[in-house]
Scaffold this motif. Sequence first.
Motif, mmCIF file in Angstrom:
data_model
loop_
_atom_site.group_PDB
_atom_site.id
_atom_site.type_symbol
_atom_site.label_atom_id
_atom_site.label_comp_id
_atom_site.label_asym_id
_atom_site.label_seq_id
_atom_site.Cartn_x
_atom_site.Cartn_y
_atom_site.Cartn_z
ATOM 1 N N PHE B 7 0.837 -1.207 0.000
ATOM 2 C CA PHE B 7 0.000 0.000 0.000
ATOM 3 C C PHE B 7 0.874 1.261 0.000
ATOM 4 O O PHE B 7 0.552 2.243 -0.661
ATOM 5 N N VAL B 8 1.978 1.185 0.745
ATOM 6 C CA VAL B 8 2.895 2.341 0.801
ATOM 7 C C VAL B 8 3.486 2.591 -0.595
ATOM 8 O O VAL B 8 3.480 3.733 -1.087
ATOM 9 N N ALA B 10 2.254 1.627 -3.445
ATOM 10 C CA ALA B 10 1.178 2.050 -4.357
ATOM 11 C C ALA B 10 0.921 3.551 -4.221
ATOM 12 O O ALA B 10 0.801 4.266 -5.226
ATOM 13 N N ALA B 11 0.864 4.038 -2.989
ATOM 14 C CA ALA B 11 0.586 5.462 -2.762
ATOM 15 C C ALA B 11 1.712 6.336 -3.325
ATOM 16 O O ALA B 11 1.458 7.304 -4.051
ATOM 17 N N TYR B 12 2.959 5.967 -2.999
ATOM 18 C CA TYR B 12 4.090 6.781 -3.468
ATOM 19 C C TYR B 12 4.266 6.653 -4.989
ATOM 20 O O TYR B 12 4.595 7.626 -5.671
ATOM 21 N N LEU B 14 1.870 6.055 -7.189
ATOM 22 C CA LEU B 14 0.789 6.835 -7.818
ATOM 23 C C LEU B 14 1.119 8.329 -7.804
ATOM 24 O O LEU B 14 0.945 9.022 -8.814
ATOM 25 N N ALA B 15 1.611 8.796 -6.659
ATOM 26 C CA ALA B 15 1.963 10.222 -6.550
ATOM 27 C C ALA B 15 3.051 10.576 -7.563
ATOM 28 O O ALA B 15 2.962 11.620 -8.231
ATOM 29 N N VAL B 18 1.490 10.728 -11.077
ATOM 30 C CA VAL B 18 0.613 11.900 -11.260
ATOM 31 C C VAL B 18 1.452 13.177 -11.399
ATOM 32 O O VAL B 18 1.244 13.973 -12.331
#
Lengths: 214, 92
Positions: B7-8, B10-12, B14-15, B18
Motif C-alpha cells: 500500500f505504501v 502504491a501510494a508513493y 501513484l503520486a 501523477v
Amino acid sequence: MIRVVGGLALAALAAGLVMAFGVAPRETTQGNVQRIMYLHVPSVWVAYLAFAVVLVASITYLVRRLEAADRLAHASAEVGVLFTGLTIATGSIWGKPTWGTWWTWDARLTSVSILFVMYLGYLLLRGMVEDRERGARYAAVLGIVAAFNIPLVHFSVYWWRTLHQPPSLMKPGPGTMPGVIVAALLVNFAAFSLLYVYFVAKRACLLRREAEAA
Amino acid sequence: MADNWGFVLAAYGLAAVVLLSYWRFLARHERTQTHRARPPRARPGVSEPLAPAVSEPLAPTVSEPLAPTVSEPLAPTSGHPRSKPASRPPLQ
C-alpha cells in the motif's frame, strides 16, 4: 527563476523521501503503512493553499480586473485539483489497510470530494464560456463561493462523527506527535509547497504566453 | 499490525506518476508554444524574400458567386474524368 524553484523543489522532495523512509520511525499502532501520511497530509495542505490563492486572486480580479490575477487563479485551481485528487487517492490507499475499506461516505471524505468536484467544475466553466472576459468573471465568482468549502472540510471531523481522525498537527493546543515525525512532516510540507510554487509559476507563465499569442 | 508495504509503494508510486505526468504536460505545452512562436528560419545565402511583397490583393474581391447555382440534378457519372468536347474526334 522558475527553474531554480523547480530544482529546489526536487531537492526538497528527495529530502522528504529520506525523512519519510530513513529518519522517521515505524509507527507502533499502524506499522509502516503510516508512512503514507508524509504524502497524504502535505497534499491536502497544498490543496488548501491552492484554493486560498484562488480565493484571493479571484477577489483581486473582480475588484481590479487584473489579467495576471485571473491567470494566477486559473493556474492555482488546476494545481489544487491535482493535489486534491492525490489526497483522495492516497487517503483511499491508506484507508484500506487501516479502516478495512477503500471508501466510505464519511463527512471528511464526502466534503473533500465535493471540494474536488467544485474546482473541477471551475476549470470546466473556464473552458465552456467562449468570451474570455466573461468566463474569467464567472470563474472568479465560483472561485470565491467554492472557497467556503475549505473550512467545512477542515472542521468536518469536529462537527460530525467521522471515521477520519481529527488533525494531529493543525489544531489548537500542544502537539502530541513525536518531534522526529513532526520534522519529517515539515520537510515534506516545504517540499510540496515548493512544488506548488513551481507548478503554478510555470502554468501562469504558459497562460500569459497563450494570451499574448491570441 | 502488518506493515503493508504494498500500500505504501502504491501510494508513493501513484503520486510519482501523477506529478511527473503533470510536469510533462507543462513541458510539452511549453515546447509547443516555443515552437509556434519561433519565426521560420531563412535559408543560408538568400538575403531577399523569395516573393516580392504584394501591396494589392492577389485577386479582386468577388461579390457574386463564381458559378451559377445549379437547380437541376446533375447527370450521373461513372467517376472517370471526361475529355472536353473540342478535343474529341468527330464521329464517323
